[in-house]
Design a protein around this motif. Sequence first.
Motif, PDB file in Angstrom:
ATOM      1  N   GLN A   1       0.825  -1.209   0.000  1.00 47.83           N
ATOM      2  CA  GLN A   1       0.000   0.000   0.000  1.00 47.83           C
ATOM      3  C   GLN A   1       0.860   1.261   0.000  1.00 47.83           C
TER       4      GLN A   1
ATOM      5  N   ILE B   1      -6.247   6.657  -0.137  1.00 42.94           N
ATOM      6  CA  ILE B   1      -7.608   6.121  -0.034  1.00 42.94           C
ATOM      7  C   ILE B   1      -7.932   5.179  -1.182  1.00 42.94           C
TER       8      ILE B   1
ATOM      9  N   SER C   1      -6.275   1.784  -0.590  1.00 36.14           N
ATOM     10  CA  SER C   1      -6.801   0.967   0.513  1.00 36.14           C
ATOM     11  C   SER C   1      -8.279   0.631   0.379  1.00 36.14           C
ATOM     12  N   LEU C   2      -8.923   1.138  -0.665  1.00 34.52           N
ATOM     13  CA  LEU C   2     -10.372   1.049  -0.791  1.00 34.52           C
ATOM     14  C   LEU C   2     -10.892  -0.379  -0.672  1.00 34.52           C
TER      15      LEU C   2
ATOM     16  N   ALA D   1      -8.481  14.216   0.680  1.00 32.37           N
ATOM     17  CA  ALA D   1      -9.159  13.898   1.930  1.00 32.37           C
ATOM     18  C   ALA D   1      -8.512  14.672   3.067  1.00 32.37           C
TER      19      ALA D   1
ATOM     20  N   ASP E   1     -16.076   7.186  11.426  1.00 34.63           N
ATOM     21  CA  ASP E   1     -16.025   6.361  10.223  1.00 34.63           C
ATOM     22  C   ASP E   1     -16.928   6.900   9.119  1.00 34.63           C
TER      23      ASP E   1
ATOM     24  N   ILE F   1     -14.858   9.196   7.017  1.00 36.87           N
ATOM     25  CA  ILE F   1     -13.882   8.393   6.280  1.00 36.87           C
ATOM     26  C   ILE F   1     -14.539   7.762   5.066  1.00 36.87           C
TER      27      ILE F   1
ATOM     28  N   GLN G   1     -15.382  10.274   2.180  1.00 37.15           N
ATOM     29  CA  GLN G   1     -14.236  10.815   1.455  1.00 37.15           C
ATOM     30  C   GLN G   1     -13.734   9.899   0.354  1.00 37.15           C
ATOM     31  N   GLU G   2     -14.235   8.675   0.292  1.00 36.05           N
ATOM     32  CA  GLU G   2     -13.779   7.757  -0.747  1.00 36.05           C
ATOM     33  C   GLU G   2     -14.099   8.311  -2.136  1.00 36.05           C
TER      34      GLU G   2
ATOM     35  N   ALA H   1     -11.893  11.356  -2.866  1.00 39.54           N
ATOM     36  CA  ALA H   1     -10.496  11.028  -3.173  1.00 39.54           C
ATOM     37  C   ALA H   1     -10.344  10.526  -4.599  1.00 39.54           C
TER      38      ALA H   1
END
Length: 569
Positions: free
Chosen positions: A60, A70, A73-74, A409, A540, A543, A546-547, A550
């Motif tokens: 990663q 992001i 790691s999605l 993000a 969360d 978080i 923001q996916e 990003a």
Amino acid sequence: MATTTPSKPSAKGMRAMARRAKISRNSPTIPNTLGFSKLLAVFKAVVLLSTASIMSCASQMALAPVYGGIPTSLYHSKISAFVFAAAWIAKYLPFKLPFKARNLLPVLSLYVPAIQRALARYSDGWGPFCGPIITEGVTFYPLLFLSVYSIAHLAHFGNFATDGVVASVFAGYFWNMQSSVPKHLMNRIGSSWILTRCGLPNLAGGIYALVSPSLLLLTAIPAMLHTNMYNSMCTSTIGLNEILTASNYTLLARQESNTGYISVLQHNHQNFRVLRCDHSLLGGVWEVPPPGFEYMDQGIKEPIYAIFVMLEAVRLIDPPPKNLNPKALAIGLGIGTAVNGLITHGVETDVVELDPVVHQYATEFFQLKENHTAYIEDAITFVKRENSNRGKDRKKYEYILHDVFTGGAVPASLFTLEFFVGLRDLLSEDGVIAINWAGDLKLKAAKSIIETVRTVFDGCRVFREDMPGEDIDKATVDYTNMVIFCTRSPDPYTFRAPADADILGSITRRHFLFPKFEIDLDQYFGVSGEFTLLGESNIDALIGWQETSALGHWRVIRTVLPPVVWENY
């Protein structure tokens, strides 16, 4: 000498002998030997799984500068879970692999940097969604599969019930290691070559080889030579600049650090310099401004991003703070555009920056002024500590700048109700805070962040960087940079017109220092509407929101610098 003939044992004696034989068979001697063998196998399994966790982190890290943290790691954890389950189940299949899986692990690990480097050139076509999945599908996931497949055989106990418990224990250990390894490595990344995105696969390869030594390791020699001599992710700056020169860029410095891959790039013809963090830019300046961007000799170079200049508008608040010697706190540094502006105007400024390399490069390459106090630490720790002080040691600031946006993000923990309450307690009664945030105003995240801020502070006004489009009500996307200005008092305030002294001879400040494009929040969002007050208990949510942001930011930032710059680092 007389001899005696042993008598024939009785039936009772034979039963006793049988019992002793049974006890002997169950005695600890033989099981201890088997127990040690199984214990050694389980130990090897734990080592293999721990090493796979290191590779998970390294993979990663290597993809973040190409795709962003992001997007990388999605789906990493979800696919890893599927691979883990598939590998464990594979041991029950009627056929076995035609080779010893463990012997391949060090070879695959050592080839990961070379393969990922080769696949990075296709990132622009694959995009931030498919790119990380494809790349890890060729590198990390096969390595994880063979690691778990080997572990499943090492930790085999002969029955499904026990095996299910063992599988659950190892799965839990792996998920815990996946999250804990990056945390433990965060403040050590870049401290030595082995603790880098290139060094970690070599460390993993060495551990794999110790667990399962094999002559197959000789086939990894080309990979090791490539890593140390030809891989632009791992070779010296000189080697990398040979690649970047074709696109008119020069790499001035680079280092891996606790927030990502940090580098300083300069365009050789357009004469601008930027600070990069993974797949994002923290700021930039014109080294030799184009015609029309002349500035007075103030020692401050022309910034290339207007939003950082707008943060300096805290000095234009009217009525101003009563303290004639105001103090400022900057949460997040970047290249120090706004911080330099405040310092130049004589404002005593404290800077809280998590990444020591960002502060170092801002000083060395972007002329960050030295007369400030830097706290290289987490902002939450700083705010809690300073609020716990009492008496004359308690800090109070007339100006607070909150600017932690990077990579599409923000750190969610720095946008919670609790953190903003901590900042409010550090703000003087007549002070002002400016919070920079970039995102799509049409998404729930925008209203939730703004309403969370408005819950803590009074007198909040929001200004966007640019003028909205004509059909903004009908638009489905409204992505913009914005600054939220707030005070502790509900009394209305304005911004005075900047004087020549405020401009510092800068064309950018002349055009963008004074906030112009205010958002009517009640009109834009409506009097009612769904939003979430963001706190530590529901962090969360931000978080997750923001996916999408990003992924959109990745496509935007790819137009700022050419793909070859993002792919070669």
